[in-house]
Design a protein around this motif. Structure first.
Motif, mmCIF file in Angstrom:
data_model
loop_
_atom_site.group_PDB
_atom_site.id
_atom_site.type_symbol
_atom_site.label_atom_id
_atom_site.label_comp_id
_atom_site.label_asym_id
_atom_site.label_seq_id
_atom_site.Cartn_x
_atom_site.Cartn_y
_atom_site.Cartn_z
ATOM 1 N N ILE A 6 24.685 -19.121 69.315
ATOM 2 C CA ILE A 6 24.883 -18.725 70.836
ATOM 3 C C ILE A 6 26.274 -19.145 70.975
ATOM 4 N N LEU A 7 27.146 -18.245 71.266
ATOM 5 C CA LEU A 7 28.767 -18.693 71.743
ATOM 6 C C LEU A 7 28.815 -18.166 73.115
ATOM 7 N N VAL A 8 29.114 -19.175 73.832
ATOM 8 C CA VAL A 8 29.454 -18.798 75.508
ATOM 9 C C VAL A 8 30.716 -19.667 75.715
ATOM 10 N N LYS A 9 31.747 -19.245 76.435
ATOM 11 C CA LYS A 9 32.800 -19.656 76.671
ATOM 12 C C LYS A 9 33.384 -20.679 75.692
ATOM 13 N N GLY A 10 33.841 -19.917 74.508
ATOM 14 C CA GLY A 10 34.342 -20.622 73.228
ATOM 15 C C GLY A 10 33.811 -21.776 72.713
ATOM 16 N N ARG A 11 32.259 -21.896 72.980
ATOM 17 C CA ARG A 11 31.539 -23.148 72.314
ATOM 18 C C ARG A 11 30.158 -22.739 71.953
ATOM 19 N N ILE A 12 29.801 -23.129 70.936
ATOM 20 C CA ILE A 12 28.516 -22.788 70.114
ATOM 21 C C ILE A 12 27.483 -23.692 71.082
ATOM 22 N N VAL A 13 26.607 -23.121 71.973
ATOM 23 C CA VAL A 13 25.900 -23.848 72.872
ATOM 24 C C VAL A 13 24.625 -24.029 72.317
#
Length: 246
Positions: free
Chosen positions: A217-224
């Motif tokens: 899951i990629l959110v705001k440029g990070r894999i969270v």
């Protein structure tokens, strides 16, 4: 036995027009594996594919992209392709006056591959994915429907046999039949040709046909968060809301 390959993305930070989009991506894809990257609009999914393949306009601020231990970031796009990276584009480009067969012949020649059986291979792959063979004689993607363009992209992937393929929303614009044909051909390549796949998508429907080993899951440029295929089903049910405040 097929050669094994590894794509390693380490600490990748990248920006566009001074705006940082990727905030430190770490991801490893090996031959025969399918990794799905899912996330909301604006998360950086297409930026990730663009940076890995070297699309102009993106600045890499930190990190590495390694293919079999070799950092490809210093390579122009054509060298990355020759090294074994391949992008299936979200919006395939129309190229008037340039025939698909000529593009593929040049790609084969650049890789030192024999073009003698290329025409038969193109026809065979077209038949396998339901791409009308008459369209093989048209300029690349010109006057093709969205579904035909995606089948054409999948055909090129199958014929070129890269080490690692990045699918940038292969499922967008496809009806059920076209999605099934394209996804199943990619899945077959992971088993027959040991292809490694990084599949960027919004929706789980692609993963009903192209079965993921890992989902990120990629959110705001990070894999969270990362997990197995069940994570995609969880996203389908719950959405991204849980992760937007991380």
């Amino acid at each position: 036995m097929s050669t094994t390959h590894t794509l390693e993305i380490r600490g990748l930070v990248a920006s566009v027009a001074g705006n940082r989009i990727l905030e430190g991506i770490d991801l490893t894809v090996r031959s025969g594996e399918v990794h799905a990257v899912m996330g909301p609009n604006g998360a950086g999914k297409s930026t990730l594919s663009a940076v890995v393949l070297g699309k102009p306009g993106y600045e890499v601020e930190a990190g590495e992209v390694l293919l079999d231990g070799v950092d490809v970031l210093a390579m122009p796009t054509w060298q990355r392709a020759q090294a074994g990276l391949h992008l299936v584009m979200q919006y395939p480009t129309e190229v008037p006056g340039v025939m698909l067969s000529d593009v593929m012949a040049e790609a084969f020649a650049a890789r030192g591959r024999d073009t003698g059986e290329l025409a038969d291979r193109l026809a065979s792959e077209a038949h396998q994915i339901g791409f009308t063979t008459a369209l093989l004689d048209r300029p690349l993607n010109v006057d093709l429907s969205g579904g035909e363009k995606k089948r054409n992209e999948t055909l090129q992937l199958a014929v070129l046999e890269p080490a690692i393929a990045i699918l940038d929303e292969l499922d967008s614009g496809l009806d059920v039949d076209a999605l099934r044909a394209c996804a199943r051909r990619v899945e077959a390549a992971t088993k027959e040709g040991n292809l490694g796949v990084l599949a960027i998508t919004h929706y789980i429907r692609l993963l009903h046909e192209l079965h993921a080993d890992r989902v990120h899951i990629l959110v705001k440029g990070r894999i969270v968060r990362s997990g197995d295929a069940s994570l995609a089903a969880e996203l389908e049910e719950q959405g991204y809301g849980t992760y937007l405040d991380t």
